[in-house]
Each structure stands twice: as C-alpha cells, then as structure tokens.
Write an enzyme that holds these catalytic residues in place. Structure first.
Site, PDB file in Angstrom:
ATOM      1  NE  ARG A 173       4.169   4.604  20.635  1.00 32.50           N
ATOM      2  CZ  ARG A 173       3.434   3.882  21.443  1.00 32.50           C
ATOM      3  NH1 ARG A 173       2.868   3.180  21.480  1.00 32.50           N
ATOM      4  NH2 ARG A 173       3.041   4.970  22.622  1.00 32.50           N
ATOM      5  CG  ASP A 210      -0.223   0.410  14.907  1.00 31.88           C
ATOM      6  OD1 ASP A 210      -1.682   0.218  14.055  1.00 31.88           O
ATOM      7  OD2 ASP A 210      -0.674   1.713  15.938  1.00 31.88           O
ATOM      8  NE  ARG A 248     -10.431   1.731   6.460  1.00 37.36           N
ATOM      9  CZ  ARG A 248     -10.640   2.605   5.371  1.00 37.36           C
ATOM     10  NH1 ARG A 248      -9.915   3.366   5.941  1.00 37.36           N
ATOM     11  NH2 ARG A 248     -11.177   2.171   4.200  1.00 37.36           N
ATOM     12  CD  GLN A 263      -2.203   2.194  19.714  1.00 34.30           C
ATOM     13  OE1 GLN A 263      -1.908   2.835  20.541  1.00 34.30           O
ATOM     14  NE2 GLN A 263      -2.444   1.801  18.934  1.00 34.30           N
ATOM     15  CB  THR A 264      -2.274   9.687  18.905  1.00 36.56           C
ATOM     16  OG1 THR A 264      -0.969  10.450  18.255  1.00 36.56           O
ATOM     17  CG2 THR A 264      -1.347  10.103  20.362  1.00 36.56           C
ATOM     18  NE  ARG A 265      -3.065   5.693  13.188  1.00 38.86           N
ATOM     19  CZ  ARG A 265      -2.106   5.164  13.210  1.00 38.86           C
ATOM     20  NH1 ARG A 265      -1.256   5.477  14.866  1.00 38.86           N
ATOM     21  NH2 ARG A 265      -1.254   4.383  13.420  1.00 38.86           N
ATOM     22  CE1 TYR A 270      -3.528   2.001   0.690  1.00 39.06           C
ATOM     23  CE2 TYR A 270      -2.837   3.232   2.487  1.00 39.06           C
ATOM     24  CZ  TYR A 270      -3.611   3.081   1.920  1.00 39.06           C
ATOM     25  OH  TYR A 270      -4.970   4.150   1.229  1.00 39.06           O
TER      26      TYR A 270
HETATM   27  P1  NAD Z   1     -13.212   1.708   0.101  1.00 37.69           P
HETATM   28  O1  NAD Z   1     -11.749   0.054   0.220  1.00 37.69           O
HETATM   29  O2  NAD Z   1     -13.950   2.242   0.370  1.00 37.69           O
HETATM   30  O3  NAD Z   1     -12.530   2.425  -1.741  1.00 37.69           O
HETATM   31  C1  NAD Z   1     -11.488   2.207  -1.908  1.00 37.69           C
HETATM   32  C2  NAD Z   1     -12.494   1.528  -3.670  1.00 37.69           C
HETATM   33  O4  NAD Z   1     -11.870   0.987  -4.656  1.00 37.69           O
HETATM   34  C3  NAD Z   1     -13.715   0.001  -3.298  1.00 37.69           C
HETATM   35  O5  NAD Z   1     -14.984   1.040  -3.943  1.00 37.69           O
HETATM   36  C4  NAD Z   1     -12.788  -0.419  -4.282  1.00 37.69           C
HETATM   37  O6  NAD Z   1     -14.459  -1.677  -4.707  1.00 37.69           O
HETATM   38  C5  NAD Z   1     -12.251   0.237  -4.889  1.00 37.69           C
HETATM   39  N1  NAD Z   1     -11.006  -0.336  -6.536  1.00 37.69           N
HETATM   40  C6  NAD Z   1      -9.814  -1.195  -5.865  1.00 37.69           C
HETATM   41  N2  NAD Z   1      -8.868  -1.696  -6.016  1.00 37.69           N
HETATM   42  C7  NAD Z   1      -9.821  -0.783  -7.364  1.00 37.69           C
HETATM   43  C8  NAD Z   1      -9.362  -1.288  -9.208  1.00 37.69           C
HETATM   44  N3  NAD Z   1      -7.913  -2.336  -9.109  1.00 37.69           N
HETATM   45  N4  NAD Z   1     -10.340  -0.444 -10.383  1.00 37.69           N
HETATM   46  C9  NAD Z   1     -11.279  -0.811  -9.882  1.00 37.69           C
HETATM   47  N5  NAD Z   1     -11.690  -0.082  -8.085  1.00 37.69           N
HETATM   48  C10 NAD Z   1     -11.186  -0.462  -7.167  1.00 37.69           C
HETATM   49  O7  NAD Z   1     -11.989   2.747   0.417  1.00 37.69           O
HETATM   50  P2  NAD Z   1     -11.881   4.649   0.829  1.00 37.69           P
HETATM   51  O8  NAD Z   1     -11.512   4.799   2.283  1.00 37.69           O
HETATM   52  O9  NAD Z   1     -13.161   5.101  -0.267  1.00 37.69           O
HETATM   53  O10 NAD Z   1     -10.268   5.003   0.168  1.00 37.69           O
HETATM   54  C11 NAD Z   1     -10.714   5.632  -1.417  1.00 37.69           C
HETATM   55  C12 NAD Z   1      -8.975   6.126  -1.997  1.00 37.69           C
HETATM   56  O11 NAD Z   1      -8.772   7.235  -0.308  1.00 37.69           O
HETATM   57  C13 NAD Z   1      -8.393   5.348  -1.451  1.00 37.69           C
HETATM   58  O12 NAD Z   1      -7.609   4.819  -2.691  1.00 37.69           O
HETATM   59  C14 NAD Z   1      -7.495   4.967  -0.667  1.00 37.69           C
HETATM   60  O13 NAD Z   1      -5.427   4.828  -0.328  1.00 37.69           O
HETATM   61  C15 NAD Z   1      -7.451   6.862  -0.288  1.00 37.69           C
HETATM   62  N6  NAD Z   1      -7.581   6.708   1.394  1.00 37.69           N
HETATM   63  C16 NAD Z   1      -8.578   6.556   2.630  1.00 37.69           C
HETATM   64  C17 NAD Z   1      -8.040   7.328   4.087  1.00 37.69           C
HETATM   65  C18 NAD Z   1      -8.718   7.078   4.602  1.00 37.69           C
HETATM   66  O14 NAD Z   1      -9.219   7.198   5.838  1.00 37.69           O
HETATM   67  N7  NAD Z   1     -10.694   6.335   4.953  1.00 37.69           N
HETATM   68  C19 NAD Z   1      -6.760   7.480   4.026  1.00 37.69           C
HETATM   69  C20 NAD Z   1      -5.693   7.603   3.800  1.00 37.69           C
HETATM   70  C21 NAD Z   1      -6.090   7.193   1.667  1.00 37.69           C
HETATM   71  N1  UDP Z   2      -6.520  -0.247  16.723  1.00 40.97           N
HETATM   72  C1  UDP Z   2      -6.508  -0.741  17.915  1.00 40.97           C
HETATM   73  N2  UDP Z   2      -7.873  -1.137  17.425  1.00 40.97           N
HETATM   74  C2  UDP Z   2      -8.767  -2.038  16.370  1.00 40.97           C
HETATM   75  C3  UDP Z   2      -8.403  -1.521  15.075  1.00 40.97           C
HETATM   76  C4  UDP Z   2      -6.943  -0.331  15.114  1.00 40.97           C
HETATM   77  O1  UDP Z   2      -6.369  -0.869  18.908  1.00 40.97           O
HETATM   78  O2  UDP Z   2      -9.524  -2.006  16.705  1.00 40.97           O
HETATM   79  C5  UDP Z   2      -5.002   1.135  16.104  1.00 40.97           C
HETATM   80  C6  UDP Z   2      -4.353   0.415  15.193  1.00 40.97           C
HETATM   81  O3  UDP Z   2      -3.070  -0.630  16.190  1.00 40.97           O
HETATM   82  C7  UDP Z   2      -4.385   2.175  14.986  1.00 40.97           C
HETATM   83  C8  UDP Z   2      -4.946   3.033  15.107  1.00 40.97           C
HETATM   84  O4  UDP Z   2      -6.035   2.593  16.065  1.00 40.97           O
HETATM   85  O5  UDP Z   2      -2.820   2.189  16.274  1.00 40.97           O
HETATM   86  C9  UDP Z   2      -5.104   3.264  13.633  1.00 40.97           C
HETATM   87  O6  UDP Z   2      -5.440   1.567  13.389  1.00 40.97           O
HETATM   88  P1  UDP Z   2      -6.539   2.221  11.716  1.00 40.97           P
HETATM   89  O7  UDP Z   2      -6.210   0.810  10.967  1.00 40.97           O
HETATM   90  O8  UDP Z   2      -7.608   2.240  11.948  1.00 40.97           O
HETATM   91  O9  UDP Z   2      -5.116   3.034  10.875  1.00 40.97           O
HETATM   92  P2  UDP Z   2      -4.082   2.997  10.407  1.00 40.97           P
HETATM   93  O10 UDP Z   2      -3.235   2.019  11.294  1.00 40.97           O
HETATM   94  O11 UDP Z   2      -3.352   3.216   9.413  1.00 40.97           O
HETATM   95  O12 UDP Z   2      -4.097   4.452  11.115  1.00 40.97           O
END
Ligand code: NAD
Ligand code: UDP
Ligand code: UDP
Length: 312
Positions: free
Chosen positions: A274, A272, A185, A208-210, A144
């Site tokens: 921090r 993961d 998530r 850990q924070t987000r 990713y």
């Molecule tokens: P999501 O999984 O709900 O949406 C992704 C969509 O892309 C899905 O509908 C999936 O079916 C489609 N897809 C995957 N591979 C494909 C392919 N090869 N061809 C056509 N369609 C395909 O995720 P999301 O949270 O809506 O994320 C959307 C975008 O934003 C992604 O690119 C993701 O990396 C980016 N993003 C999201 C977050 C977040 O917190 N939600 C954070 C960072 C980046």
């Molecule tokens: N996390 C958690 N419990 C869960 C799922 C996630 O404590 O059931 C924690 C995870 O370890 C991370 C944070 O929450 O530190 C955010 O995780 P997520 O997968 O949502 O997003 P990302 O790590 O990509 O920011």
C-alpha cells in the site's frame, strides 16, 4: 586505478554505474547474462580502453582478479523476475555465494544491491533499517523478496565468518533513462502509455504510494557507500523519501508529456504494498547523502529518453 567488477552491469542501474566508475578512472569489468540487460546500454562504453564486457551468468562460478565488486545482477521488475522464478532465486542465492566466494578469495570489498522489497508489505512507515519486514514466503514475489533476504544473510555471514568487507544497500524504487520500456514498472508504463496515446493503467484505486529516486542520486549513493569506512556494513536504505500516490504520478506524467491519454483502472496485483517510503536518516548521517533531483526534473529526463527510444 581500481579494478571494479559490476555484475548486472548492462542493466538499468548497472550501465549508469559502469559509466560513473569509468569517469572516476577505474578499470571496469561488466559481467551480465543479458537477460534483462542490453548491449545498447553499454555500447558507448566499448570505446573506453578500461571497459570490458563478459557475458556470464553469476549462478556459475567466476574466477577473475578485482579490487571491488558491485553485485547488481538480478532481474528487478515483477514481469521479469516472475518469468523464471527459480532462476531468480538462484541468481540471488547461488549468485551471491559465487561473488562472495570471489570476494573472499581476492579480498575485494563487495556491495550488494538489495531492495526495499525485503520489507515486504510493511507495518511500519516509513521503513527504517531496523525493521525486519513482512514478506509472504510462498507468494509470487517471494522468489525476489526471499532471494534478496537470503542474499543479505549470506553477505552478513561471509562478513562474520570470513571477514569479507561487505556493503548492503536497500534500494527503493529508482527510475531514469535506460529503464526497460516494457518491464511493467509504473514509471516506464505511464510514460510509454502517455507518449503512445494508450490508456494510463492505474492499478487498484491508485491511492497506494511509492517514493521515486532518480538514477543519478542512486549511483552517488552506491559510490559513497562503497567508499565508506570498513566497519560500516549497512544495511542502508537508499531512496527518495518524497512520497506520491500512483494517481499523482499519472497526472504528473500526463502534464509533462502533454498527452491526452485517458486514465483507466485495473485490478491491483496480489501482495502489492500500500505504501512505501524510505527512512534515510542513516544515509544522511553516515554518508551525508540525500537525493537532489525532484520528481518533475527526473521525469523530464526519463520522458526525453523514452521519446528517443520510441522514435528509433
Ligand atoms: P535490470 O533488470 O535492468 O538489471 C539487472 C541486470 O542483471 C540485467 O542486466 C540482467 O541481464 C542481469 N542479470 C540478471 N540475472 C543475471 C545472472 N544470473 N547473471 C548475470 N547477470 C544477470 O534491473 P535494475 O533496475 O538495473 O536493478 C539492478 C539491481 O538493483 C538488481 O539487483 C535489483 O534487484 C536492484 N534494485 C533495483 C531497483 C530499481 O528500482 N531499479 C529497486 C530495488 C533493487
Ligand atoms: N502500477 C500501476 N500501473 C502500472 C504499473 C504499476 O498503477 O501500469 C502500480 C503498482 O500496482 C504499484 C506501483 O504502481 O502499486 C508501483 O509498481 P512497480 O511495479 O513500479 O513497483 P513496486 O510495486 O515493485 O514498487
Ligand atoms: N567462487 C567463484 N570465484 C572465486 C572463488 C569462489 O566463483 O574466485 C565460487 C565457487 O563456486 C565456490 C563459491 O564461490 O563454490 C563459494 O566460495 P567459498 O570459498 O565460500 O566456498 P567453497 O565452496 O569454495 O568452499
């Protein structure tokens, strides 16, 4: 009326974006292979005459005529992107080449949904766009993280080499209705666990924070970025700088749901980060953008959505 292509348009962010683009009077083409997306997310849009859905995988070429492209296709949660990691890299790399080739041919402006994961486990805090990141190139998250980093490279090279008008946004954790109930998530996990009375799984020590951005704020950011002056390419951080520990998040979800679920501790997944918090100075300066929805308000909307989903 603009013809706008949204790849990944049936996903969480994509379905909100398609709705917002239709509301603005655009002609929207949603392309999705439905790997993590769902038709139910876009079902209300099928009634709209200027909405079209195409089931297609962007790792394969796509020939359509459009004015703008939002490239969101890519599974976003670790459980989904690690399910078929090679396909994840292909989606970011081959997929970006195809949509950039398309943008070049039809002279469309194109926005890439990049991610805060390009910063990896960061050594600086909060992260500014100038930071190059600390990513493990061979770890479980690499398909990713490195896929998205290579996609950024491709966007900037198509811009420099072919004059394609690009916009790159680095999205930080975003949540809201239409998140997947079981994508692992943290926000969806905690809400589903709280609503079903299951234990709340806190990974590591929970310190850990987000920072969590509500989906409506993120979509406003996408639209403003797409409409920004041509010379402004990004990369641009979009996210909510308000930072919370996972422990605080668990407690807030318990309070808002009125759940009596117990908190249990589980092992921290490898790599993961921090801490993660966006520096959004650039978005404030260039787009006059800042998030407006606080965590409690956004969580209330999201909890209401999951209640309906679980009751259905
Ligand atoms: P999501 O999984 O709900 O949406 C992704 C969509 O892309 C899905 O509908 C999936 O079916 C489609 N897809 C995957 N591979 C494909 C392919 N090869 N061809 C056509 N369609 C395909 O995720 P999301 O949270 O809506 O994320 C959307 C975008 O934003 C992604 O690119 C993701 O990396 C980016 N993003 C999201 C977050 C977040 O917190 N939600 C954070 C960072 C980046
Ligand atoms: N996390 C958690 N419990 C869960 C799922 C996630 O404590 O059931 C924690 C995870 O370890 C991370 C944070 O929450 O530190 C955010 O995780 P997520 O997968 O949502 O997003 P990302 O790590 O990509 O920011
Ligand atoms: N492509 C596409 N739709 C288009 C134009 C191009 O899917 O409308 C794909 C095609 O597969 C091509 C890739 O985008 O290989 C990159 O296009 P580009 O023009 O950059 O390079 P090419 O490989 O055609 O020289």
């Amino acid at each position: 009326m603009k013809r706008v292509l949204v790849t990944g348009g049936a996903g969480f962010l994509g379905s909100h974006l398609c709705s917002a683009l239709l509301a603005q009077g655009n002609d929207v083409l949603c392309v999705d292979n439905l790997f993590t997306g769902r038709k139910t997310h876009i079902a209300p849009l099928f009634r709209e005459p200027y909405f079209e859905f195409l089931r297609h995988d962007i790792t394969l070429p796509l020939y359509v005529e459009v004015d703008q492209i939002f490239n969101l296709a890519c599974p976003a949660s670790p459980v989904h992107y690690q399910f078929d990691p090679v396909q994840t890299t292909k989606t970011s790399v081959h997929g970006s080449i195809n949509v950039l080739g398309l943008a070049k041919r039809v002279k469309a402006r194109i926005l890439q949904a990049s991610t805060s994961e390009v910063y990896g486990d960061p050594e600086i805090h909060p992260q500014t766009e100038a930071y190059w990141g600390r990513v493990n190139p061979t770890g479980l998250r690499a398909c990713y993280d490195e896929g998205k980093r290579c996609a950024e490279t491709l966007f900037f090279d198509y811009h420099r080499q072919h004059g394609v008008e690009i916009k790159v946004v680095r999205i930080f954790n975003t949540y809201g209705p239409y998140m997947h109930p079981n994508d692992g998530r943290v926000v969806s996990n905690f809400i589903v666990q709280a609503l079903t009375g299951a234990p709340i799984t806190l990974y590591g020590d929970g310190m850990q924070t987000r920072s969590f951005c509500y989906v409506d704020d993120m979509i406003t950011g996408f639209l403003r970025m797409m409409d920004s002056p041509p010379e402004f390419t990004g990369p641009l951080n979009l996210g909510n700088p308000a930072e919370f520990s996972m422990r605080e998040l668990a407690e807030t979800v318990l309070t808002l749901t009125g759940s009596s679920s117990k908190i249990v501790f589980r092992e921290l997944p490898p790599d993961d980060p921090r801490q993660r918090q966006p520096d959004i100075t650039l978005a404030r300066d260039k787009l006059a953008w800042a998030p407006t929805v606080g965590l409690a308000d956004g969580l209330r909307e999201t909890i209401a959505y999951f209640r309906r989903l679980l009751a259905a």
